[in-house]
Every structure is written in C-alpha cells, then in structure tokens.
Design an enzyme around this catalytic site. Sequence first.
Site, PDB file in Angstrom:
ATOM      1  N   CYS A 111       1.105  -1.293  -0.100  1.00 22.35           N
ATOM      2  CA  CYS A 111       0.418  -0.040  -0.086  1.00 22.35           C
ATOM      3  C   CYS A 111       0.998   0.975  -0.173  1.00 22.35           C
ATOM      4  O   CYS A 111       1.640   1.481   0.816  1.00 22.35           O
ATOM      5  CB  CYS A 111      -1.060  -0.121   0.967  1.00 22.35           C
ATOM      6  N   GLU A 112       0.563   1.895  -0.940  1.00 18.15           N
ATOM      7  CA  GLU A 112       1.601   3.237  -0.769  1.00 18.15           C
ATOM      8  C   GLU A 112       1.063   4.177  -0.121  1.00 18.15           C
ATOM      9  O   GLU A 112       2.350   5.730   0.209  1.00 18.15           O
ATOM     10  CB  GLU A 112       1.036   4.312  -2.194  1.00 18.15           C
ATOM     11  N   HIS A 113       0.287   4.204   0.977  1.00 19.19           N
ATOM     12  CA  HIS A 113       0.075   5.395   1.908  1.00 19.19           C
ATOM     13  C   HIS A 113       0.358   4.562   3.100  1.00 19.19           C
ATOM     14  O   HIS A 113       0.901   5.572   3.901  1.00 19.19           O
ATOM     15  CB  HIS A 113      -2.265   5.547   2.227  1.00 19.19           C
ATOM     16  N   HIS A 114       1.138   3.396   3.201  1.00 17.23           N
ATOM     17  CA  HIS A 114       0.894   2.670   4.777  1.00 17.23           C
ATOM     18  C   HIS A 114       2.899   2.115   4.674  1.00 17.23           C
ATOM     19  O   HIS A 114       3.249   1.454   5.638  1.00 17.23           O
ATOM     20  CB  HIS A 114      -0.065   1.684   5.044  1.00 17.23           C
ATOM     21  N   GLN A 152      -4.674  -0.534  -5.165  1.00 13.18           N
ATOM     22  CA  GLN A 152      -5.357  -1.231  -5.593  1.00 13.18           C
ATOM     23  C   GLN A 152      -6.106  -1.766  -6.593  1.00 13.18           C
ATOM     24  O   GLN A 152      -5.956  -2.004  -8.013  1.00 13.18           O
ATOM     25  CB  GLN A 152      -6.036  -2.206  -4.144  1.00 13.18           C
ATOM     26  N   HIS A 180      -5.483  -6.068   3.269  1.00 12.64           N
ATOM     27  CA  HIS A 180      -4.720  -5.128   3.057  1.00 12.64           C
ATOM     28  C   HIS A 180      -4.517  -4.417   5.041  1.00 12.64           C
ATOM     29  O   HIS A 180      -5.035  -4.211   5.623  1.00 12.64           O
ATOM     30  CB  HIS A 180      -5.603  -2.768   2.767  1.00 12.64           C
ATOM     31  N   CYS A 182      -2.725  -2.315   6.009  1.00  6.41           N
ATOM     32  CA  CYS A 182      -3.102  -1.100   7.112  1.00  6.41           C
ATOM     33  C   CYS A 182      -4.173  -1.316   7.706  1.00  6.41           C
ATOM     34  O   CYS A 182      -4.703  -0.247   7.838  1.00  6.41           O
ATOM     35  CB  CYS A 182      -2.659   0.157   5.711  1.00  6.41           C
TER      36      CYS A 182
END
Length: 223
Positions: A111-114, A152, A180, A182
């Site tokens: 996940c590119e956010h976490h 995703q 995910h 996260c």
Amino acid sequence: MIHSEELHDEIGDNHIATSAKNPVRDDAFEISDEEKIELIKKDVESILQTLGMDLTDDSIKGTPNRVAKMFVKEIFGGLNPDKKPKASTFDNNYKYGEMLVEKNITLYSTCEHHLLPIIGRAHVAYISSGRVIGLSKMNRIVEHYSKRPQVQERLTMQIVQELQIALGTEDVACVIDAKHLCVNSRGIKDIESSTVTSEFGGKFKEEKTRREFLDYIKLETKF
Ligand SMILES: [Zn+2]
C-alpha cells in the site's frame, strides 16, 4: 481551506489514488540500484536510530542493508519499466475462441499510503482476437505491477491495460480480492475485511460475458 498536510493525510487514510499512473518522478532511474540501496540503508538506519534502537546489536545490525535491498530489488523492483516482463504473444493456431481465465494468481503488493503489505488473489481473463499469451506471463504481469508502492484500483487497471496492449484486444478483465494490512493490522484492525476491485474491458462490459467470468472464478479447483 484544508491545510495541505491534512489533505494528504485524508487522501492516504482513505486510500484514494490521485492518478492511474504510479506517481514516479522523471529522474527516478538516473541513479543505479546500488546507489539507491546505499542511500536507503542510511535512511532506514536513521529511522531505527530515531526510534531509539541500538544499531550495534547483532540482531538488527544488518537490518538497514536488508531492508534497502528488499525495497530496491524485491518489493519495489517493479517500479523500473526495464524490468517489465516481455509479454510475448503467439498466433492462436488452435482457434480457441472462448474465454481464457487464469484465476487465483497470488498477489503481494504494498500500500503506497502506509507501506504495508497488500495480500490477495488476482483473476485475469481474456478472449483472443487472434493472439494468445503464455499462462505464466499473466502471473508475471500481475507480479510486475504489484512490486510497486500501489493502490489496488490502479493495479487492477494496469494489469488490464498491459494485457490489452499485448494481445491487441479490448476484451480483457481483472478482478482482485485482497487484504490490506494497513486496515487489518492497524487503524480499524478489521482482520476479516478484504477489498475487491475489478476492471472490465470490451466484451466483459456485457452482462453475459462478465457473469461467465465471475462464475469461473467461483469454481473450486480440485485435484
Ligand atoms: Zn494503506
């Protein structure tokens, strides 16, 4: 007006992708993998140092180097377009004109956010318009686009677009069902939930074809 840092937190927390392309800078590949590993090693060292870890301890001494190599060579190795698998196709000599489904392709992404793992299954299908592709190539395409900091929805679209180009047809579809970490291991800590995304091109936009694909995915494979 929303302060920009709050806005960026909001985007990340809600897993909203801002673009269908990975947000990669133009100069991303001006330095070599080896140079990246050296730089990231120092960055990871700095994070562990700030957290108060004792980097002289034998157990974590090698961690910065290990993490840096893993980032560059493995889990984010698919950022480099040079590493894209060659999607060689062949003439459809046996004139198979029905749908081909490659289901339950194991998927590991991040996940590119976490920067936490996304783990799941991808199901990919196409209807040949004259060209066919090796089955394992479909797994390799899924793997390549997964090895990036990802969202995703974008990953699903990239897999479809890549196969559409390789096969010269719009008739390609992909469904991804993934957990995910996260969401599962932090934040809301819901270990049961998973996220399903889909992209349907060409004939797969038609109800009958889409239904057929979704029914095949549900088939249990017994040996
Ligand atoms: Zn996340």
